[in-house]
Design a protein around this motif. Sequence first.
Motif, PDB file in Angstrom:
ATOM      1  N   GLY A  42     -13.360   6.199 -11.689  1.00 16.27           N
ATOM      2  CA  GLY A  42     -13.076   5.566 -12.973  1.00 16.27           C
ATOM      3  C   GLY A  42     -11.674   5.833 -13.486  1.00 16.27           C
ATOM      4  O   GLY A  42     -11.385   5.607 -14.663  1.00 16.27           O
ATOM      5  N   TRP A  43     -10.785   6.327 -12.625  1.00 18.05           N
ATOM      6  CA  TRP A  43      -9.406   6.583 -13.027  1.00 18.05           C
ATOM      7  C   TRP A  43      -8.617   5.288 -13.017  1.00 18.05           C
ATOM      8  O   TRP A  43      -8.919   4.351 -12.274  1.00 18.05           O
ATOM      9  N   SER A  44      -7.566   5.239 -13.836  1.00 20.00           N
ATOM     10  CA  SER A  44      -6.726   4.041 -13.861  1.00 20.00           C
ATOM     11  C   SER A  44      -5.762   4.041 -12.683  1.00 20.00           C
ATOM     12  O   SER A  44      -5.423   5.100 -12.124  1.00 20.00           O
ATOM     13  N   ARG A  45      -5.313   2.879 -12.327  1.00 22.39           N
ATOM     14  CA  ARG A  45      -4.331   2.743 -11.255  1.00 22.39           C
ATOM     15  C   ARG A  45      -3.018   3.425 -11.637  1.00 22.39           C
ATOM     16  O   ARG A  45      -2.333   4.007 -10.783  1.00 22.39           O
ATOM     17  N   VAL A  46      -2.684   3.373 -12.926  1.00 18.24           N
ATOM     18  CA  VAL A  46      -1.461   4.023 -13.394  1.00 18.24           C
ATOM     19  C   VAL A  46      -1.548   5.530 -13.158  1.00 18.24           C
ATOM     20  O   VAL A  46      -0.598   6.159 -12.675  1.00 18.24           O
ATOM     21  N   LEU A  47      -2.677   6.134 -13.485  1.00 13.73           N
ATOM     22  CA  LEU A  47      -2.845   7.572 -13.299  1.00 13.73           C
ATOM     23  C   LEU A  47      -2.725   7.952 -11.823  1.00 13.73           C
ATOM     24  O   LEU A  47      -2.031   8.921 -11.469  1.00 13.73           O
ATOM     25  N   ILE A  48      -3.388   7.204 -10.963  1.00 16.05           N
ATOM     26  CA  ILE A  48      -3.371   7.519  -9.530  1.00 16.05           C
ATOM     27  C   ILE A  48      -1.945   7.411  -8.982  1.00 16.05           C
ATOM     28  O   ILE A  48      -1.479   8.282  -8.233  1.00 16.05           O
ATOM     29  N   ASN A  49      -1.240   6.363  -9.371  1.00 19.20           N
ATOM     30  CA  ASN A  49       0.125   6.183  -8.882  1.00 19.20           C
ATOM     31  C   ASN A  49       1.092   7.190  -9.516  1.00 19.20           C
ATOM     32  O   ASN A  49       2.095   7.552  -8.901  1.00 19.20           O
ATOM     33  N   ALA A  50       0.793   7.637 -10.742  1.00 15.60           N
ATOM     34  CA  ALA A  50       1.635   8.651 -11.367  1.00 15.60           C
ATOM     35  C   ALA A  50       1.573   9.965 -10.587  1.00 15.60           C
ATOM     36  O   ALA A  50       2.588  10.661 -10.439  1.00 15.60           O
ATOM     37  N   ALA A  51       0.404  10.310 -10.072  1.00 19.95           N
ATOM     38  CA  ALA A  51       0.288  11.520  -9.248  1.00 19.95           C
ATOM     39  C   ALA A  51       1.115  11.373  -7.972  1.00 19.95           C
ATOM     40  O   ALA A  51       1.798  12.329  -7.553  1.00 19.95           O
ATOM     41  N   TYR A  52       1.068  10.216  -7.379  1.00 22.44           N
ATOM     42  CA  TYR A  52       1.870   9.936  -6.173  1.00 22.44           C
ATOM     43  C   TYR A  52       3.360  10.090  -6.484  1.00 22.44           C
ATOM     44  O   TYR A  52       4.118  10.700  -5.711  1.00 22.44           O
ATOM     45  N   THR A  53       3.790   9.562  -7.633  1.00 15.81           N
ATOM     46  CA  THR A  53       5.197   9.676  -8.037  1.00 15.81           C
ATOM     47  C   THR A  53       5.578  11.140  -8.235  1.00 15.81           C
ATOM     48  O   THR A  53       6.686  11.558  -7.864  1.00 15.81           O
ATOM     49  N   CYS A  54       4.689  11.936  -8.801  1.00 14.98           N
ATOM     50  CA  CYS A  54       4.960  13.367  -8.951  1.00 14.98           C
ATOM     51  C   CYS A  54       5.159  14.030  -7.588  1.00 14.98           C
ATOM     52  O   CYS A  54       5.983  14.942  -7.441  1.00 14.98           O
ATOM     53  N   GLY A  55       4.408  13.567  -6.595  1.00 14.08           N
ATOM     54  CA  GLY A  55       4.584  14.088  -5.247  1.00 14.08           C
ATOM     55  C   GLY A  55       5.970  13.785  -4.704  1.00 14.08           C
ATOM     56  O   GLY A  55       6.613  14.639  -4.083  1.00 14.08           O
ATOM     57  N   LEU A  56       6.458  12.563  -4.936  1.00 14.88           N
ATOM     58  CA  LEU A  56       7.806  12.203  -4.497  1.00 14.88           C
ATOM     59  C   LEU A  56       8.862  13.048  -5.210  1.00 14.88           C
ATOM     60  O   LEU A  56       9.841  13.495  -4.599  1.00 14.88           O
ATOM     61  N   LEU A  57       8.658  13.274  -6.507  1.00 15.83           N
ATOM     62  CA  LEU A  57       9.605  14.107  -7.258  1.00 15.83           C
ATOM     63  C   LEU A  57       9.600  15.548  -6.737  1.00 15.83           C
ATOM     64  O   LEU A  57      10.663  16.167  -6.578  1.00 15.83           O
ATOM     65  N   ALA A  58       8.416  16.072  -6.462  1.00 12.67           N
ATOM     66  CA  ALA A  58       8.326  17.437  -5.939  1.00 12.67           C
ATOM     67  C   ALA A  58       9.017  17.548  -4.589  1.00 12.67           C
ATOM     68  O   ALA A  58       9.699  18.542  -4.299  1.00 12.67           O
TER      69      ALA A  58
END
Length: 391
Positions: A42-58
């Motif tokens: 039930g998570w939003s697509r924005v939330l899921i992709n935001a985690a992915y973006t955090c991975g790229l930043l890390a």
Amino acid sequence: MSGRGLSDRALVWGMASTQLIGWGTLFTPFPLMVAPMEAELGWSRVLINAAYTCGLLASGLAAAPAGRWFDRHGPHGMMTAGTIAAAALLVAWSLVAHPVVFFAIWIGIGVAQAIGLWGIAMAVVVAEARDATRTITIISFVTGLTGTVFLPFSEWLIHALGWRGALQALAALQGASAVITVLMLRHARRPAPGLAAAATRIPLRTRLRQPAFAGLALCFAAHAFIATGLGAHLIPLLRERGWPEATVLLLAAAHGPAQVVARGLLFAAGRAATMRSVGLLASGLVPVGMLALAVAPSSLALTIAFVLCWAVADGLMTIVRAAGTAEILGREGYGAVTGALSAIAMLPRTAAPLLLALLWDGLGGYAAVPWLLTAVGGLALLGFAMAARPR
């Protein structure tokens, strides 16, 4: 360096397999996981992709420290830790139930990428290979097939096992990659004390003021902006032009084969092609291709020209980033230098998809996007011309 060292053949087979599996298990399946995760959690697509973006930043933030560690200590403990951590993080992803944990997992994946995937792998090749350019080119042939292999394989796993089971299967495959890494690095040389000290002889802040470093940083950052921007928006941009879906997908799919052909030609050229000349060709093709995309939106011929120019440039630039940096800036402190270049490209890489989406939304379409990419491509050419200038 101390130790027996790795042969070029061992580097090709070891690095090609571990990089193919690493990218194919950690990053390629992500778009396929979004929909089933939305449905179950039930998570939003924005939330899921935001985690992915955090991975790229890390990953970008960890790149420079990882490079400095490599220069001082070699790849042994770091690459092994990265590949083992990647397998463990895939298992953790398969069990995830809370968004905060999901963000933490992707931050961990980003760090694992920085210490175990392309940047450090290419630093090993540059340090070990007798013919680094040729070895990197062969490895890039194999890694260029990552999407071709792992997209259908991951989709099959999801249908057969569900998204959680698919991630656990991919974790097992990544575990095999960790074993290959351990076995391969047993024979890698370790920096001798004098060479480890030499890695810090030129401080990174001094490198940042060198025109050649600044030129490469500008070129690679501009290229990263275009690559991630097109990765997110190319298909909807082409759809907006009104062509049949089959044509749109064919144009998008031509990128991979054209990359492989470009790398094949570079391999055939051998030592006759310097990285300076290859980089100038690749960076010059970028604005040419973007301009072809911009000037006549209804022209299929010019769009095909764009696809070919961009694919050739992108395929060659993968090799230039690794071997060209060594040719232009030297091998001393190579890990720290390439880590810093990756860190500088982090913001353009992560911002491009959002910026192009905002441009599309604000102007009601993609008409302005190719013109922006043409200007950014011009910066890539300018940057590499600065770096390649004899000194």
